[in-house]
Design a protein around this motif. Sequence first.
Motif, PDB file in Angstrom:
ATOM      1  N   LEU A 163      36.616  43.254  51.851  1.00  0.00           N
ATOM      2  CA  LEU A 163      37.224  41.931  51.883  1.00  0.00           C
ATOM      3  C   LEU A 163      36.323  40.973  51.112  1.00  0.00           C
ATOM      4  CD1 LEU A 163      39.250  39.815  52.973  1.00  0.00           C
ATOM      5  CD2 LEU A 163      37.850  39.693  55.052  1.00  0.00           C
ATOM      6  N   CYS A 164      36.867  40.330  50.084  1.00  0.00           N
ATOM      7  CA  CYS A 164      36.135  39.308  49.333  1.00  0.00           C
ATOM      8  C   CYS A 164      36.471  37.937  49.909  1.00  0.00           C
ATOM      9  CB  CYS A 164      36.507  39.351  47.853  1.00  0.00           C
ATOM     10  SG  CYS A 164      35.965  40.846  46.988  1.00  0.00           S
ATOM     11  N   ILE A 165      35.447  37.148  50.179  1.00  0.00           N
ATOM     12  CA  ILE A 165      35.642  35.820  50.753  1.00  0.00           C
ATOM     13  C   ILE A 165      34.909  34.813  49.882  1.00  0.00           C
ATOM     14  CG2 ILE A 165      34.907  34.356  52.702  1.00  0.00           C
ATOM     15  CD1 ILE A 165      35.709  36.606  54.561  1.00  0.00           C
ATOM     16  N   ASP A 166      35.485  33.613  49.739  1.00  0.00           N
ATOM     17  CA  ASP A 166      34.820  32.544  49.002  1.00  0.00           C
ATOM     18  C   ASP A 166      33.981  31.704  49.969  1.00  0.00           C
ATOM     19  OD1 ASP A 166      35.830  33.410  46.644  1.00  0.00           O
ATOM     20  OD2 ASP A 166      37.187  31.713  46.306  1.00  0.00           O
ATOM     21  N   ASN A 201      37.439  51.611  42.984  1.00  0.00           N
ATOM     22  CA  ASN A 201      36.560  52.591  42.316  1.00  0.00           C
ATOM     23  C   ASN A 201      37.286  53.727  41.627  1.00  0.00           C
ATOM     24  OD1 ASN A 201      34.330  51.135  43.185  1.00  0.00           O
ATOM     25  ND2 ASN A 201      34.154  52.295  45.088  1.00  0.00           N
ATOM     26  N   SER A 202      38.559  53.931  41.890  1.00  0.00           N
ATOM     27  CA  SER A 202      39.279  55.067  41.301  1.00  0.00           C
ATOM     28  C   SER A 202      40.620  54.616  40.738  1.00  0.00           C
ATOM     29  CB  SER A 202      39.497  56.158  42.357  1.00  0.00           C
ATOM     30  OG  SER A 202      38.295  56.639  42.858  1.00  0.00           O
ATOM     31  N   PRO A 203      40.688  54.141  39.484  1.00  0.00           N
ATOM     32  CA  PRO A 203      39.569  53.989  38.545  1.00  0.00           C
ATOM     33  C   PRO A 203      38.758  52.734  38.857  1.00  0.00           C
ATOM     34  CG  PRO A 203      41.583  53.182  37.554  1.00  0.00           C
ATOM     35  CD  PRO A 203      41.977  53.752  38.890  1.00  0.00           C
ATOM     36  N   LYS A 204      37.548  52.674  38.316  1.00  0.00           N
ATOM     37  CA  LYS A 204      36.681  51.545  38.590  1.00  0.00           C
ATOM     38  C   LYS A 204      37.288  50.272  38.004  1.00  0.00           C
ATOM     39  CE  LYS A 204      31.909  49.918  38.359  1.00  0.00           C
ATOM     40  NZ  LYS A 204      30.515  50.246  37.967  1.00  0.00           N
ATOM     41  N   THR A 205      37.477  49.287  38.860  1.00  0.00           N
ATOM     42  CA  THR A 205      38.059  48.010  38.456  1.00  0.00           C
ATOM     43  C   THR A 205      37.134  46.903  38.927  1.00  0.00           C
ATOM     44  OG1 THR A 205      40.287  48.921  38.724  1.00  0.00           O
ATOM     45  CG2 THR A 205      40.094  46.532  38.595  1.00  0.00           C
ATOM     46  N   ARG A 206      36.785  46.012  38.012  1.00  0.00           N
ATOM     47  CA  ARG A 206      35.896  44.905  38.343  1.00  0.00           C
ATOM     48  C   ARG A 206      36.416  43.622  37.687  1.00  0.00           C
ATOM     49  NH1 ARG A 206      34.688  48.178  41.481  1.00  0.00           N
ATOM     50  NH2 ARG A 206      32.607  48.999  42.036  1.00  0.00           N
ATOM     51  N   PHE A 207      35.889  42.492  38.147  1.00  0.00           N
ATOM     52  CA  PHE A 207      36.277  41.183  37.621  1.00  0.00           C
ATOM     53  C   PHE A 207      35.630  40.958  36.255  1.00  0.00           C
ATOM     54  CE2 PHE A 207      36.655  40.823  42.214  1.00  0.00           C
ATOM     55  CZ  PHE A 207      37.885  40.195  42.357  1.00  0.00           C
ATOM     56  N   PRO A 208      36.353  40.354  35.303  1.00  0.00           N
ATOM     57  CA  PRO A 208      35.733  40.035  34.014  1.00  0.00           C
ATOM     58  C   PRO A 208      34.639  38.996  34.201  1.00  0.00           C
ATOM     59  CG  PRO A 208      37.913  39.048  34.167  1.00  0.00           C
ATOM     60  CD  PRO A 208      37.768  39.939  35.351  1.00  0.00           C
ATOM     61  N   ALA A 215      29.169  37.990  40.226  1.00  0.00           N
ATOM     62  CA  ALA A 215      28.611  38.055  41.580  1.00  0.00           C
ATOM     63  C   ALA A 215      29.463  38.949  42.474  1.00  0.00           C
ATOM     64  CB  ALA A 215      28.502  36.653  42.164  1.00  0.00           C
ATOM     65  N   ARG A 216      30.778  38.808  42.388  1.00  0.00           N
ATOM     66  CA  ARG A 216      31.639  39.700  43.184  1.00  0.00           C
ATOM     67  C   ARG A 216      31.416  41.154  42.788  1.00  0.00           C
ATOM     68  NH1 ARG A 216      36.546  36.293  42.350  1.00  0.00           N
ATOM     69  NH2 ARG A 216      36.709  34.856  44.109  1.00  0.00           N
ATOM     70  N   ASN A 217      31.235  41.408  41.514  1.00  0.00           N
ATOM     71  CA  ASN A 217      31.030  42.786  41.061  1.00  0.00           C
ATOM     72  C   ASN A 217      29.771  43.389  41.661  1.00  0.00           C
ATOM     73  OD1 ASN A 217      33.336  42.544  39.520  1.00  0.00           O
ATOM     74  ND2 ASN A 217      32.245  42.176  37.600  1.00  0.00           N
ATOM     75  N   ILE A 218      28.717  42.586  41.790  1.00  0.00           N
ATOM     76  CA  ILE A 218      27.485  43.075  42.428  1.00  0.00           C
ATOM     77  C   ILE A 218      27.790  43.489  43.864  1.00  0.00           C
ATOM     78  CG2 ILE A 218      25.211  42.360  43.273  1.00  0.00           C
ATOM     79  CD1 ILE A 218      25.011  40.586  40.747  1.00  0.00           C
ATOM     80  N   GLY A 219      28.557  42.666  44.556  1.00  0.00           N
ATOM     81  CA  GLY A 219      28.922  43.006  45.926  1.00  0.00           C
ATOM     82  C   GLY A 219      29.789  44.243  46.020  1.00  0.00           C
ATOM     83  N   LEU A 279      30.818  45.602  60.589  1.00  0.00           N
ATOM     84  CA  LEU A 279      30.839  44.993  59.267  1.00  0.00           C
ATOM     85  C   LEU A 279      29.506  45.182  58.562  1.00  0.00           C
ATOM     86  CD1 LEU A 279      32.243  41.479  60.334  1.00  0.00           C
ATOM     87  CD2 LEU A 279      33.605  43.424  59.529  1.00  0.00           C
ATOM     88  N   GLU A 280      29.566  45.190  57.237  1.00  0.00           N
ATOM     89  CA  GLU A 280      28.393  44.862  56.439  1.00  0.00           C
ATOM     90  C   GLU A 280      28.765  43.613  55.651  1.00  0.00           C
ATOM     91  OE1 GLU A 280      27.120  47.684  53.546  1.00  0.00           O
ATOM     92  OE2 GLU A 280      29.018  47.685  52.449  1.00  0.00           O
ATOM     93  N   ILE A 281      27.874  42.636  55.681  1.00  0.00           N
ATOM     94  CA  ILE A 281      28.150  41.334  55.089  1.00  0.00           C
ATOM     95  C   ILE A 281      27.215  41.167  53.902  1.00  0.00           C
ATOM     96  CG2 ILE A 281      28.256  38.848  55.500  1.00  0.00           C
ATOM     97  CD1 ILE A 281      28.507  39.606  58.547  1.00  0.00           C
ATOM     98  N   ILE A 282      27.784  41.196  52.698  1.00  0.00           N
ATOM     99  CA  ILE A 282      27.005  41.200  51.467  1.00  0.00           C
ATOM    100  C   ILE A 282      27.070  39.807  50.844  1.00  0.00           C
ATOM    101  CG2 ILE A 282      26.699  42.293  49.214  1.00  0.00           C
ATOM    102  CD1 ILE A 282      28.280  44.710  50.352  1.00  0.00           C
ATOM    103  N   LEU A 283      25.954  39.102  50.862  1.00  0.00           N
ATOM    104  CA  LEU A 283      25.872  37.758  50.316  1.00  0.00           C
ATOM    105  C   LEU A 283      25.187  37.813  48.958  1.00  0.00           C
ATOM    106  CD1 LEU A 283      24.674  35.801  53.505  1.00  0.00           C
ATOM    107  CD2 LEU A 283      27.005  36.477  52.857  1.00  0.00           C
ATOM    108  N   ILE A 284      25.829  37.276  47.940  1.00  0.00           N
ATOM    109  CA  ILE A 284      25.242  37.247  46.603  1.00  0.00           C
ATOM    110  C   ILE A 284      24.924  35.801  46.261  1.00  0.00           C
ATOM    111  CG2 ILE A 284      25.508  37.839  44.167  1.00  0.00           C
ATOM    112  CD1 ILE A 284      27.831  39.424  46.659  1.00  0.00           C
TER     113      ILE A 284
END
Length: 360
Positions: A120-123, A206-213, A106-110, A66-71
């Motif tokens: 996997l996005c986790i709250d 990423n194909s196409p790039k999709t991010r949270f508003p 914050a999710r978009n940064i991750g 895993l890589e665990i990305i904390l924002i």
Amino acid sequence: MNYLSPFMIKHVDFFYQPQSAVLGCLMSKQCNVPFPLVSIVIPIYGVERFLPACLDNVCNQTYSHLEIILIDDGSPDRCGEICDEYARKDARIVVHHVANGGVGAARNIGLDAARGEFVLCIDPDDIPETTYVETAMNAAWEYGCDIVTGRFRWIDENGNPYQYDSPHNRYDSLFVLTRDEAVDQIFHNRMESFPWIYLIKRELWNSPKTRFPRGRVFEDAATMYKIIANSTKVVKLPNTLYSYRYRRSLATNSSGKRLTLAAAENSMERLVFINGTELPDAVRRDAIINGFNMLIACYYDLLRRNDANDAEINHVKSYVRQYAPSVRDMPLPKCTSVRWMLMRFHMEKPLLLIDAIRRG
């Protein structure tokens, strides 16, 4: 195949033959065939009380690559310090300390930082099962899918069971869905829009790039249907993979006019998306009708509210009128048809009066 999946590891007896190259690789310390990297993205704000329980189960996943990305989203409590403490203990953790921009930003940064084959996005106030990633990755390999989802349980602020009937949990068998079937389910609320219950191939983001508003409530409802529409196959597991913590204070703060306006915005965006996406006729028709139902409901909700101003009401009313040509000759529910007819003749107030009397 450029990796050995957990499914293959757990079923190594199937691959065994005398002097098997596969078994030899598995047993050898020189094996250079890696497991797929999974990126876990966790946006963090104001959850000092709950964060350690979440991070403990993330760090103790039975699938370890895993890589665990904390924002740390500018959290005003000790969340940033807790993140740094865990990073010192676990080299897989990367911490980003950023100015507060909201959960979507914050999710978009991750997502931008993620390098894994799956994401996997986790709250941060929830608790994933320690077997979540392994179970989902086994299914991803076995069924050749690019999205895996499962069931979840509800818990209260103290971690006790909280009784709530979620549409996502109304099944007890495994389902392998085509992209069109999955899109139909999420548009009919038979699948949730919570991102934390989906293990997703990173390429779908990423194909196409999709991010949270950025800065919008219901940012997940504005996003997850796009990801599912970009998939090829979705597997729904009957396994319970996650504990979602219901926090009454957050639910109260997130109610009201702001949610109604966000729901209207999402409905219009969904119509634009549907019109620009190749979908079966039945799926397209039902999705358009559902969106129009939501817009009508949002409009009448604003009319009832003392805190909604004329500009906000007229804004949503303009959405209804823009959307209306798309539902021409479609079989609308009776309630929606009546509400729309009264709107056209500027007779909404009698209906509101009747509704107020009925509510008592």
